[in-house]
Design an enzyme around this catalytic site. Structure first.
Site, mmCIF file in Angstrom:
data_model
loop_
_atom_site.group_PDB
_atom_site.id
_atom_site.type_symbol
_atom_site.label_atom_id
_atom_site.label_comp_id
_atom_site.label_asym_id
_atom_site.label_seq_id
_atom_site.Cartn_x
_atom_site.Cartn_y
_atom_site.Cartn_z
ATOM 1 N N LYS A 150 0.884 -1.172 0.000
ATOM 2 C CA LYS A 150 0.000 0.000 0.000
ATOM 3 C C LYS A 150 0.917 1.215 0.000
ATOM 4 O O LYS A 150 1.470 1.591 1.022
ATOM 5 C CB LYS A 150 -0.874 -0.013 1.263
ATOM 6 C CG LYS A 150 -2.244 0.626 1.126
ATOM 7 C CD LYS A 150 -2.211 2.101 0.817
ATOM 8 C CE LYS A 150 -1.954 2.947 2.027
ATOM 9 N NZ LYS A 150 -1.782 4.376 1.709
ATOM 10 N N GLU A 182 9.273 16.122 15.369
ATOM 11 C CA GLU A 182 9.698 15.995 13.979
ATOM 12 C C GLU A 182 8.901 16.973 13.124
ATOM 13 O O GLU A 182 7.667 16.947 13.129
ATOM 14 C CB GLU A 182 9.450 14.563 13.494
ATOM 15 C CG GLU A 182 9.935 14.335 12.079
ATOM 16 C CD GLU A 182 9.658 12.912 11.586
ATOM 17 O OE1 GLU A 182 8.532 12.420 11.778
ATOM 18 O OE2 GLU A 182 10.568 12.315 10.987
ATOM 19 N N CYS A 198 13.577 10.845 6.952
ATOM 20 C CA CYS A 198 13.355 10.391 8.336
ATOM 21 C C CYS A 198 14.581 10.614 9.200
ATOM 22 O O CYS A 198 14.458 10.924 10.377
ATOM 23 C CB CYS A 198 12.953 8.920 8.337
ATOM 24 S SG CYS A 198 14.053 7.887 7.377
ATOM 25 N N GLU A 255 9.368 1.314 10.784
ATOM 26 C CA GLU A 255 10.403 2.329 10.503
ATOM 27 C C GLU A 255 9.728 3.682 10.632
ATOM 28 O O GLU A 255 8.944 4.075 9.768
ATOM 29 C CB GLU A 255 10.953 2.148 9.086
ATOM 30 C CG GLU A 255 11.666 0.828 8.853
ATOM 31 C CD GLU A 255 12.918 0.676 9.688
ATOM 32 O OE1 GLU A 255 13.521 1.706 10.066
ATOM 33 O OE2 GLU A 255 13.285 -0.463 9.987
#
Ligand code: NAD
Length: 496
Positions: free
Chosen positions: A195, A400, A304, A270
């Site tokens: 997906k 973040e 990331c 992750e």
């Protein structure tokens, strides 16, 4: 100024409104619903793709289940899996420019960089994983206790493919993230339902075409396009999925982890990051400033493991920040099709707004903008921004942002640098800029992150496991560690 001309194949791929691959068929959503994709550089609609329903996802999982349990694929030999992966990598190499252009149009990133980095790294990774296909080993073990008096036993441990893999990925490196999951799945003999991110399914769909062309049996790789809330959730809840592998935000990853446990589905996550770049006083300061700029501004900061927190030893703080601000101010923003552009747009209006809110938060709380702090359109652009005069506990430092925003804080000594570097919920990556080998080796084991780079940042190699400590995730991508995550161990005991 060299604007890349779109290949006829790129335009044709987009114009034909790509469909999803379930089993052997390219299909629309069961209810015919679609969702629009946008070019982040212009905000214009590119095309529509199917918006998969729960029923579509269930059919894709069933196709993957059947391919794993009962198809020629379940009987393939390692050499065949190796050769198929090489074939797939070769086809990607053939179509590298097309894949890079799709990535550019769909994500906003530079087509030239996508070809040299995203696509090439994905190809290299598949080739690396092809090598593992023929080297997956179990072991034999001598029975260690007298299980039955006067009886002999032979025992061994098999390493077997985990089964049907449900993969859900983010939009920042659409093709590369998909291949980090597909590579070990195909090397070990698993099957997969992917997906892709809602915003960026195009290269995943092209990848599915190449998987078919390479000669993989039907159902080995299926792609469902759709939203996280419907298609992602359906994949997560499906009990026929043996393993979930997710790349995305920590918030969604935590939910997926909890749901996975309901079915005891194996899971690797992750997740997000807020990685520190630490510049020691003895570092080559010019390289450190250039490296720190690239650590945060590459891919518009949508990485990331981006070096989004900068810590510089106090006496050089102002100089290093000024150098980074100089680099940022010289960066040219524009379409990723223009090879002279240094930074493209963010992925979406929503992401632009999110990043903007953090910049406003910084301004409102009295922080100083050393550069940047502007947004513009059409498209979703934010200028590279460096923020100083912020406290370690500020949301700008702890959360973040996932955009081209660097927060910079001075430190006094090694202990101070380590304390601030580790003072984060995340633990994905960290870089140390220094020529003092002893200091570097003292610091490496004390940094709580899955990767540490020295005098470089975000340097990834297929052979090196990549993943997070703390809120940055569970498990590792790449390296032999990935093979372990796509296999189960089976202990066998034979009475002779
Ligand atoms: P996101 O979590 O919003 O979405 C990621 C994927 O999850 C998408 O495919 C989305 O459709 C799907 N999803 C969303 N809600 C879902 C749900 N309820 N159930 C199942 N699936 C769902 O993240 P994003 O905004 O697309 O990506 C940015 C994040 O990804 C950042 O936090 C970034 O750090 C992280 N990321 C991590 C890595 C890594 O290797 N650690 C790599 C790239 C990106």
């Amino acid at each position: 100024m060299a604007i890349a001309t779109l290949l006829p194949a790129t335009t044709a791929f987009i114009q034909r409104a790509p469909r999803m691959l379930i089993g052997a068929e390219w299909v629309e959503a069961a209810d015919g619903q679609t969702m629009p994709l946008h070019n982040p550089a212009t905000g214009e609609q590119l095309c529509v793709v199917p918006r998969a329903t729960v029923e579509d996802v269930d059919r894709a999982v069933l196709a993957a289940r059947q391919a794993f349990d009962d198809s020629p694929w379940s009987r393939t030999r390692p050499r065949e899996r190796q050769n198929l992966l090489w074939k797939l990598a070769d086809l990607m190499q053939r179509d590298a420019e097309l894949l890079a252009q799709l990535e550019c149009l769909n994500n906003g990133k530079s087509a030239a960089v996508a070809q040299a980095m995203d696509v090439q790294l994905a190809i290299d990774f598949l080739r690396y994983m092809a090598g593992w296909a023929t080297k997956i080993e179990g072991s034999s073990v001598e029975v260690s206790v007298p299980l039955m008096p006067d009886q002999q036993f032979h025992s061994f441990i098999r390493r077997e493919a985990v089964g049907v893999v449900g993969a859900i990925v983010a939009w920042n490196f659409p093709l590369l993230l998909a291949c980090w999951k597909l590579g070990p799945a195909l090397a070990t003999g698993c099957t997969m339902v992917l997906k892709p991110a809602d915003e960026t399914p195009l290269t995943a769909l092209k990848l599915a075409e190449l998987v078919q062309e390479a000669g993989y049996p039907d159902g080995v790789f299926n792609v469902v396009t759709g939203t996280g809330i419907t298609a992602g959730a359906a994949l997560t809840h499906n009990p026929r999925v043996d393993k979930l592998t997710f790349t995305g935000s920590t918030a969604v990853g935590k939910e997926i982890g909890k749901i996975a446990m309901d079915n005891m589905t194996r899971v690797t996550l992750e997740l997000g990051g807020k990685s520190p770049t630490i510049v020691m006083a003895d570092a080559d300061l010019g390289s450190a400033a250039a490296g720190a700029a690239s650590a945060i501004f590459f891919n518009q900061g949508q990485v990331c493991c981006a070096g989004s927190r900068l810590y510089v030893q106090r006496k050089h703080f102002d100089n290093v920040v000024a150098d980074i601000a100089g680099i940022a101010n010289a960066m040219k923003l524009g379409s990723g099709l223009d090879a002279s552009v240094d930074m493209g747009p963010l992925i979406s209006a929503r992401q632009q707004e999110r990043v903007w809110r953090y910049i406003e938060m910084g301004r409102d709380s009295g922080a100083t903008l050393a550069c940047g702090g502007e947004r513009f359109g059409p498209g979703y652009f934010v200028k590279p921004t460096v923020i100083v005069d912020v406290d370690q506990q500020h949301s700008l430092v702890q959360e973040e942002i996932f955009g081209p925003v660097l927060v910079a804080i001075p430190f006094d000594d090694e202990a101070d640098a380590l304390r601030m570097a580790n003072d984060s919920p995340y633990g994905l990556g960290a870089s140390i800029w220094s020529n003092d080998l002893a200091a570097v080796h003292r610091m490496i084991p004390r940094i709580k992150s899955g990767s540490v780079w020295v005098n470089c940042h975000s340097a990834l190699d297929p052979a090196l496991p990549f993943g997070g400590y703390k809120m940055s995730g569970v498990g590792r991508e790449m390296g032999y560690a990935a093979i372990e995550h796509y296999t189960e161990l089976k202990s066998v005991l034979i009475k002779l």
